[in-house]
Design an enzyme around this catalytic site. Structure first.
Site, mmCIF file in Angstrom:
data_model
loop_
_atom_site.group_PDB
_atom_site.id
_atom_site.type_symbol
_atom_site.label_atom_id
_atom_site.label_comp_id
_atom_site.label_asym_id
_atom_site.label_seq_id
_atom_site.Cartn_x
_atom_site.Cartn_y
_atom_site.Cartn_z
ATOM 1 N N LYS A 1 0.836 -1.211 0.000
ATOM 2 C CA LYS A 1 0.000 0.000 0.000
ATOM 3 C C LYS A 1 0.870 1.259 0.000
ATOM 4 O O LYS A 1 0.626 2.182 -0.764
ATOM 5 C CB LYS A 1 -0.930 -0.035 1.214
ATOM 6 N N ARG B 1 2.895 5.951 -3.279
ATOM 7 C CA ARG B 1 4.054 6.758 -3.680
ATOM 8 C C ARG B 1 4.328 6.642 -5.177
ATOM 9 O O ARG B 1 4.772 7.603 -5.818
ATOM 10 C CB ARG B 1 5.282 6.337 -2.859
ATOM 11 N N ARG C 1 -9.094 12.039 12.178
ATOM 12 C CA ARG C 1 -7.654 11.858 12.446
ATOM 13 C C ARG C 1 -6.892 13.183 12.420
ATOM 14 O O ARG C 1 -7.277 14.115 11.711
ATOM 15 C CB ARG C 1 -7.071 10.851 11.441
ATOM 16 N N SER D 1 6.641 9.224 12.260
ATOM 17 C CA SER D 1 5.622 9.079 11.220
ATOM 18 C C SER D 1 6.221 9.223 9.831
ATOM 19 O O SER D 1 6.702 10.296 9.451
ATOM 20 C CB SER D 1 4.522 10.130 11.400
ATOM 21 N N GLN E 1 4.450 9.202 7.246
ATOM 22 C CA GLN E 1 3.555 10.064 6.472
ATOM 23 C C GLN E 1 3.976 11.520 6.605
ATOM 24 O O GLN E 1 3.990 12.265 5.619
ATOM 25 C CB GLN E 1 2.113 9.881 6.948
ATOM 26 N N ASP F 1 1.737 -1.131 11.923
ATOM 27 C CA ASP F 1 0.414 -1.592 11.467
ATOM 28 C C ASP F 1 0.127 -3.037 11.850
ATOM 29 O O ASP F 1 -0.976 -3.533 11.612
ATOM 30 C CB ASP F 1 0.310 -1.448 9.941
ATOM 31 N N LYS G 1 -4.615 5.822 14.546
ATOM 32 C CA LYS G 1 -4.689 5.187 13.227
ATOM 33 C C LYS G 1 -6.137 5.245 12.724
ATOM 34 O O LYS G 1 -6.919 6.050 13.216
ATOM 35 C CB LYS G 1 -4.170 3.748 13.316
ATOM 36 N N ARG H 1 -7.590 -3.208 9.369
ATOM 37 C CA ARG H 1 -6.694 -4.136 10.076
ATOM 38 C C ARG H 1 -7.347 -4.708 11.336
ATOM 39 O O ARG H 1 -7.016 -5.813 11.753
ATOM 40 C CB ARG H 1 -5.375 -3.455 10.407
#
Ligand code: S3P
Length: 448
Positions: free
Chosen positions: A28, A33, A129, A174, A176, A327, A354, A403
């Site tokens: 993922k 990306r 979030r 992170s 991200q 994760d 998350k 998840r």
């Protein structure tokens, strides 16, 4: 998008002898990306093995809205005709990233140094979030943001007209946030520097180098210092996306806890910034081996073989490993329930922000299934009951979190009574073939 449809209740029933080859979908993180960097290069990027889950498809749609041409051939190859660094057009509609924190945060970074205004939204999970962790550093480049209170989506970003390069110490572990800053740095003149105290997944750095950007990482005792030279011309690439270790975790853990199982999961990306779960499982005594370890497309890959492991032991997971398996804690907590002794997981505060509060979601379901769990703000422990001793018989909430839903479905394969989740719909965000793949191995997972 997920979480907007009718809930899909699913149940999982005691199974034995899972066997066969589990071809899990593409990674993922790498898929997002590939699309974004493809859109920021000039010419045609070709991608095979792209994850065709809802999260990534939302990013593909977003790249189209920014002016890139994104198409899929019948053979499953994706083609991205990019517009170049600084070439994004202003989308004429709101960008809906569905359930995807990675999608929205990376795209915010990529657009923040272009003179365009973009409004972002997501589903009920994403709109809860925290986004300030990304918009704070983007403000240093000169981008402006108007969002809901506490930095929540929906939110509008006005990209910087004359961006400045930035030096940014990432305050939370992170990838991200790191990636958003690097992608913003692409269209700023001069050098953008990102400093991270804990190593997080480095796919953005690897892929930027592959696309021809000047990027260097200096590793000191205290930190990783990543320096990117702005305003490069990115060259289109041919990318083969490895299979996702975070998705592989589900059939692997299912095999470890179901009697008589022997499952092979081929071509799994084993970038060290992602492989913490497999190290942890081996420390617990899992019969897990790597076969044919090799490098493909700049990423280490191997085949994983997982066999039923009767005598798993609870362990203390080193906190400095958290980022490399962030994760995977939900499914690790399931394996821990079937081990003997306590499993202790510390330094995992990020799990609370998350797709759901993953400590709370798992603890509630595990307790309902007869497992003792203790938790604090950044730690939790599972009292393993040992193989054959986990009662089950619980209905668990997935909280719009793929998840969480998959972890509980794995759990029900080895509990005495079945496990039900209220909504398995979110599984399609990252692992759309989960039910067929697990069914093909012999797992008894049903709708309803
Ligand atoms: C991701 C980074 C991680 C991870 C997410 C994917 C990425 O999030 O949980 O599923 O692709 O960069 P954080 O950066 O918030 O830790």
């Amino acid at each position: 998008m997920s979480g907007h449809g009718t809930p899909i209740p699913m149940s999982s029933h005691k199974s034995t002898g899972l066997s066969g080859v589990a071809d899990v979908p593409g990674d993922k993180s790498i898929s997002h990306r590939s699309l974004i960097l493809g859109a920021m290069s000039v010419g045609e990027t070709r991608i095979t093995g792209l994850l065709e889950g809802e999260d990534v498809l939302d990013t593909a749609k977003a790249m189209q809205a920014f002016g890139a041409e994104v198409t899929r051939n019948d053979d499953g190859t994706w083609h991205v005709h990019g517009v170049g660094v600084g070439g994004f057009a202003e989308p004429d509609h709101v960008i809906d990233c569905g359930n995807s924190g990675t999608g929205v945060r990376l795209i915010m970074g990529a657009m923040a140094t272009s003179p365009i205004t973009v409004t972002f939204t997501g589903d009920a999970s994403l709109n809860k979030r925290p986004m300030a962790r990304v918009t704070d550093p983007l403000a240093l480049f000169g981008a402006q943001t108007v969002g809901r209170s506490s930095g929540r989506l929906p939110m509008t970003i006005v990209g910087a007209r004359d961006p400045l390069p930035v030096r940014y110490d990432v305050p939370v572990p992170s990838a991200q946030v790191k990636s958003a800053v690097l992608l913003a740095g692409l269209n700023a003149p001069g050098e953008t520097v990102v400093i991270e105290q804990e190593a997080t997944r480095d796919h953005t750095e690897r892929m930027l180098a592959g696309f021809g950007a000047q990027i260097a990482t200096e590793v000191t005792n205290e930190a990783r210092v990543i320096t990117l030279k702005g305003q490069p011309e990115l060259n289109p690439q041919t990318i083969t996306v490895p299979r996702d270790p975070s998705s592989a975790a589900f059939p692997v853990c299912a095999a470890l806890i179901t009697e008589g199982s022997d499952v092979l999961v081929p071509n799994i990306g084993l970038n060290p910034t992602r492989a913490g779960l497999f190290t942890t499982l081996r420390e617990m005594g899992a019969d897990l081996t790597y076969e044919n370890a090799r490098e493909e497309g700049g990423e280490p890959v191997a085949n994983l073989r997982a066999r039923f492991s009767h005598d798993l032991k609870g362990i203390e997971v080193p906190p400095d490993r958290a980022a490399s398996m962030i994760d995977e804690y939900p499914v690790l907590s399931v394996v821990a329930a079937f081990a003997t002794g306590k499993t202790v997981m510390r330094g995992v505060k990020e799990l609370r922000v998350k797709e759901s509060d993953r400590i709370d979601a798992m603890a509630t379901g595990l307790r309902a299934a007869g497992v003792s769990v203790e938790e604090g703000e950044d730690w939790w422990t599972i009292d393993g009951r040992g193989f054959g001793n986990v009662p089950g018989g619980a209905t668990c909430a997935s909280h719009l979190d793929h998840r969480i839903a998959m972890a509980f479905m794995v759990m029900g394969l080895a509990t005495e009574q079945p496990i039900t989740v209220d909504d398995g719909g979110p599984i399609a965000t990252s692992f759309p073939i989960f039910e067929t793949l697990m069914g093909g191995l012999g797992a008894d997972i049903r709708r309803g």
